[in-house]
Design a protein around this motif. Structure first.
Motif, mmCIF file in Angstrom:
data_model
loop_
_atom_site.group_PDB
_atom_site.id
_atom_site.type_symbol
_atom_site.label_atom_id
_atom_site.label_comp_id
_atom_site.label_asym_id
_atom_site.label_seq_id
_atom_site.Cartn_x
_atom_site.Cartn_y
_atom_site.Cartn_z
ATOM 1 N N SER A 163 2.131 -7.521 0.575
ATOM 2 C CA SER A 163 1.458 -6.573 -0.141
ATOM 3 C C SER A 163 0.103 -6.474 0.220
ATOM 4 C CB SER A 163 1.814 -6.940 -1.645
ATOM 5 O OG SER A 163 1.226 -8.134 -2.049
ATOM 6 N N GLU A 164 -0.678 -7.621 0.640
ATOM 7 C CA GLU A 164 -1.982 -7.517 0.958
ATOM 8 C C GLU A 164 -2.249 -6.504 1.969
ATOM 9 O OE1 GLU A 164 -1.124 -11.187 -1.248
ATOM 10 O OE2 GLU A 164 -0.319 -10.241 0.515
ATOM 11 N N VAL A 165 -1.394 -6.707 3.138
ATOM 12 C CA VAL A 165 -1.496 -6.081 4.291
ATOM 13 C C VAL A 165 -1.176 -4.381 3.914
ATOM 14 C CG1 VAL A 165 -0.712 -5.479 6.725
ATOM 15 C CG2 VAL A 165 -0.809 -7.656 5.985
ATOM 16 N N ILE A 166 -0.340 -4.349 3.466
ATOM 17 C CA ILE A 166 -0.160 -2.795 3.265
ATOM 18 C C ILE A 166 -1.000 -1.970 2.119
ATOM 19 C CG2 ILE A 166 1.621 -1.122 1.862
ATOM 20 C CD1 ILE A 166 3.715 -3.216 2.747
ATOM 21 N N ASP A 167 -1.442 -3.021 0.896
ATOM 22 C CA ASP A 167 -2.605 -2.435 0.199
ATOM 23 C C ASP A 167 -3.881 -2.065 0.883
ATOM 24 O OD1 ASP A 167 -3.524 -1.857 -2.563
ATOM 25 O OD2 ASP A 167 -4.730 -3.484 -2.353
ATOM 26 N N TYR A 168 -4.098 -2.958 1.915
ATOM 27 C CA TYR A 168 -5.577 -2.966 2.509
ATOM 28 C C TYR A 168 -5.578 -1.682 3.296
ATOM 29 C CZ TYR A 168 -9.773 -3.676 5.218
ATOM 30 O OH TYR A 168 -10.877 -3.257 5.948
ATOM 31 N N ASN A 204 -9.961 8.199 -4.585
ATOM 32 C CA ASN A 204 -9.175 8.827 -5.400
ATOM 33 C C ASN A 204 -9.078 7.699 -6.658
ATOM 34 O OD1 ASN A 204 -6.892 9.660 -7.273
ATOM 35 N ND2 ASN A 204 -7.038 11.563 -5.776
ATOM 36 N N ALA A 205 -9.794 7.888 -7.940
ATOM 37 C CA ALA A 205 -9.782 6.982 -8.899
ATOM 38 C C ALA A 205 -8.407 6.798 -9.509
ATOM 39 C CB ALA A 205 -10.687 7.258 -10.168
ATOM 40 N N TYR A 206 -7.741 7.764 -9.669
ATOM 41 C CA TYR A 206 -6.485 7.677 -10.184
ATOM 42 C C TYR A 206 -5.413 7.155 -9.363
ATOM 43 C CZ TYR A 206 -1.722 9.255 -11.868
ATOM 44 O OH TYR A 206 -0.407 9.069 -12.200
ATOM 45 N N TRP A 207 -5.231 7.401 -8.133
ATOM 46 C CA TRP A 207 -4.321 6.813 -7.156
ATOM 47 C C TRP A 207 -4.505 5.546 -6.894
ATOM 48 C CZ3 TRP A 207 0.429 8.586 -6.885
ATOM 49 C CH2 TRP A 207 0.673 9.585 -7.188
ATOM 50 N N SER A 208 -5.981 4.953 -6.959
ATOM 51 C CA SER A 208 -6.421 3.676 -6.708
ATOM 52 C C SER A 208 -5.806 2.457 -7.640
ATOM 53 C CB SER A 208 -7.766 3.140 -6.801
ATOM 54 O OG SER A 208 -8.445 3.663 -8.136
ATOM 55 N N GLU A 209 -5.535 3.114 -9.084
ATOM 56 C CA GLU A 209 -4.827 2.282 -9.926
ATOM 57 C C GLU A 209 -3.468 2.455 -10.064
ATOM 58 O OE1 GLU A 209 -6.035 0.482 -11.803
ATOM 59 O OE2 GLU A 209 -8.302 0.575 -11.100
ATOM 60 N N GLU A 210 -2.873 3.968 -9.694
ATOM 61 C CA GLU A 210 -1.256 4.231 -9.876
ATOM 62 C C GLU A 210 -0.550 3.497 -8.680
ATOM 63 O OE1 GLU A 210 1.631 5.880 -11.624
ATOM 64 O OE2 GLU A 210 -0.269 5.638 -12.293
ATOM 65 N N TYR A 211 -1.105 3.453 -7.269
ATOM 66 C CA TYR A 211 -0.450 3.157 -6.258
ATOM 67 C C TYR A 211 -0.790 1.662 -5.946
ATOM 68 C CZ TYR A 211 0.999 2.036 -1.301
ATOM 69 O OH TYR A 211 1.362 1.724 -0.079
ATOM 70 N N GLN A 212 0.269 0.763 -6.425
ATOM 71 C CA GLN A 212 0.352 -0.910 -6.336
ATOM 72 C C GLN A 212 1.355 -1.609 -5.505
ATOM 73 O OE1 GLN A 212 -2.472 -2.709 -7.244
ATOM 74 N NE2 GLN A 212 -3.471 -0.559 -7.963
ATOM 75 N N PRO A 213 1.243 -1.378 -4.139
ATOM 76 C CA PRO A 213 2.590 -1.790 -3.337
ATOM 77 C C PRO A 213 2.794 -3.163 -3.360
ATOM 78 C CG PRO A 213 0.514 -1.494 -1.903
ATOM 79 C CD PRO A 213 0.084 -1.134 -3.183
ATOM 80 N N ASP A 214 3.984 -3.451 -3.038
ATOM 81 C CA ASP A 214 4.660 -4.541 -2.730
ATOM 82 C C ASP A 214 4.907 -4.998 -1.220
ATOM 83 O OD1 ASP A 214 5.075 -5.330 -5.523
ATOM 84 O OD2 ASP A 214 6.895 -4.177 -5.669
ATOM 85 N N SER A 215 5.497 -6.070 -0.855
ATOM 86 C CA SER A 215 5.533 -6.255 0.404
ATOM 87 C C SER A 215 6.785 -5.268 0.965
ATOM 88 C CB SER A 215 5.937 -7.797 0.750
ATOM 89 O OG SER A 215 7.044 -8.020 0.041
ATOM 90 N N GLY A 216 6.656 -5.053 2.299
ATOM 91 C CA GLY A 216 8.032 -4.254 2.865
ATOM 92 C C GLY A 216 8.118 -4.547 4.131
ATOM 93 N N TRP A 217 9.390 -4.050 4.567
ATOM 94 C CA TRP A 217 9.959 -4.001 5.886
ATOM 95 C C TRP A 217 9.819 -2.628 6.760
ATOM 96 C CZ3 TRP A 217 11.748 -8.550 8.756
ATOM 97 C CH2 TRP A 217 11.761 -9.731 7.967
ATOM 98 N N SER A 218 9.341 -2.705 7.887
ATOM 99 C CA SER A 218 9.343 -1.438 9.014
ATOM 100 C C SER A 218 10.236 -2.144 9.934
ATOM 101 C CB SER A 218 8.010 -1.046 9.246
ATOM 102 O OG SER A 218 7.016 -0.716 8.287
ATOM 103 N N SER A 219 10.666 -0.869 10.755
ATOM 104 C CA SER A 219 11.626 -1.215 11.702
ATOM 105 C C SER A 219 11.482 -0.199 12.956
ATOM 106 C CB SER A 219 13.147 -1.077 11.436
ATOM 107 O OG SER A 219 13.727 -1.910 10.239
#
Length: 291
Positions: A211-216, A225-240
């Motif tokens: 999540s640290e990589v994706i969020d950064y 964007n003040a709103y989306w900085s609070e609204e979007y809080q990603p978890d970890s994930g897989w890309s292929s």
């Protein structure tokens, strides 16, 4: 479903050990221990950019520089040390750089050098409820100019398992420069086939990002964007990703080269407000000269 299939295929594929120290052939299959391996490809290609309002990345010249000693090695500005090398596997400590920053900066190393999976055999001689991003919304998302996303170096361990049906790679790495303090895990399978003067390299890859990589890299700063900085809080994930590189040998030093890669981004990345595509693809067509 696709990401699950990739991981499943890589993990259950039957692997039969082969000799890891077979001598290099003079067709660019591997790097001779104790000698510099330098090549450069000229041609045309393109890498699509999923970041909103960012241009695609043109590809014209792709260099490759590598040196493998008995233990230490250098590969396109990544460094490593071989802990053990056996007939069927090799374990290394190695650095790497992420391809995330490449979407933000034209001259990031990932936009200059060939994908590392292309050199996998070198040492043996890709606001709505439930989602954002590309989802349809009633009002367009307005962002200020994006802040800098800094370059970092990862460090960790990697395992190469050599089998009759290809090379399996498992790697785990952590941010060494404390840019985001994230981690990445890579699982890939590479199969090479030589037919006369033709060489085909096929790779399936699945990559986990914390999540640290994706969020950064894909998160939104308050200044953007003040709103989306609070609204979007990603978890970890897989890309292929799936990659295919085709080479035709014209001579001992010249090859014709066609390479293509398709990356399906993790759902957590797709959900980012700064993303307008759920994938990234690239291709390159040209000629390569090996010094």
């Amino acid at each position: 479903m696709y990401r699950i299939f990739v991981v499943f295929l890589v993990l259950i594929l039957p692997i039969t050990p082969v000799m890891a120290d077979e001598p290099c052939q003079e067709n660019g299959d591997c790097v001779v221990v104790g000698e510099w391996d330098i090549s450069i490809a000229f041609g045309y290609g393109n890498k699509t950019n999923p970041i909103t309002d960012y241009d695609d990345i043109p590809l014209y010249v792709i260099p490759s520089i590598a040196y493998y000693g008995e233990s230490w090695f250098f590969d396109n500005f990544n460094f490593g040390y071989t802990l053990t090398e056996q007939e069927s596997f090799t374990i290394n400590l190695a650095t790497s750089y992420s391809d995330e920053r490449a979407f933000f900066y034209r001259w990031d190393p990932s936009n200059i050098f060939l994908p590392q999976s292309a050199n996998v055999d070198a040492h043996t001689d890709l606001p709505t409820i439930g989602g954002f991003g590309i989802q349809d919304v009633s009002q367009p998302i307005v962002l200020n100019e994006l802040e800098s996303r800094n370059f970092t170096v990862y460090g960790g361990a990697e395992l190469f398992w050599y089998g009759r049906f290809g090379v399996l790679k498992l790697a785990a790495a952590h941010d060494l420069l404390n840019v985001h303090n994230g981690q990445e895990v890579n699982v890939s399978w590479n199969y090479s086939l030589a037919i006369s003067d033709w060489r085909f390299d096929f790779t399936l890859k699945s990559e986990w990002k914390s999540s640290e990589v994706i969020d950064y890299y894909y998160g939104v700063r308050a200044s953007e964007n003040a709103y989306w900085s609070e609204e979007y809080q990603p978890d970890s994930g897989w890309s292929s990703a799936v990659e295919l590189t085709t080479r035709y040998s014209l001579s001992a030093r010249w090859d014709l080269l066609i390479a293509a890669r398709y990356t399906q981004l993790a759902d957590e990345i797709i959900d980012s407000p700064i993303i307008n595509e759920d994938y990234s693809s690239s291709y390159f067509v040209g000629a390569a000269y090996r010094f």
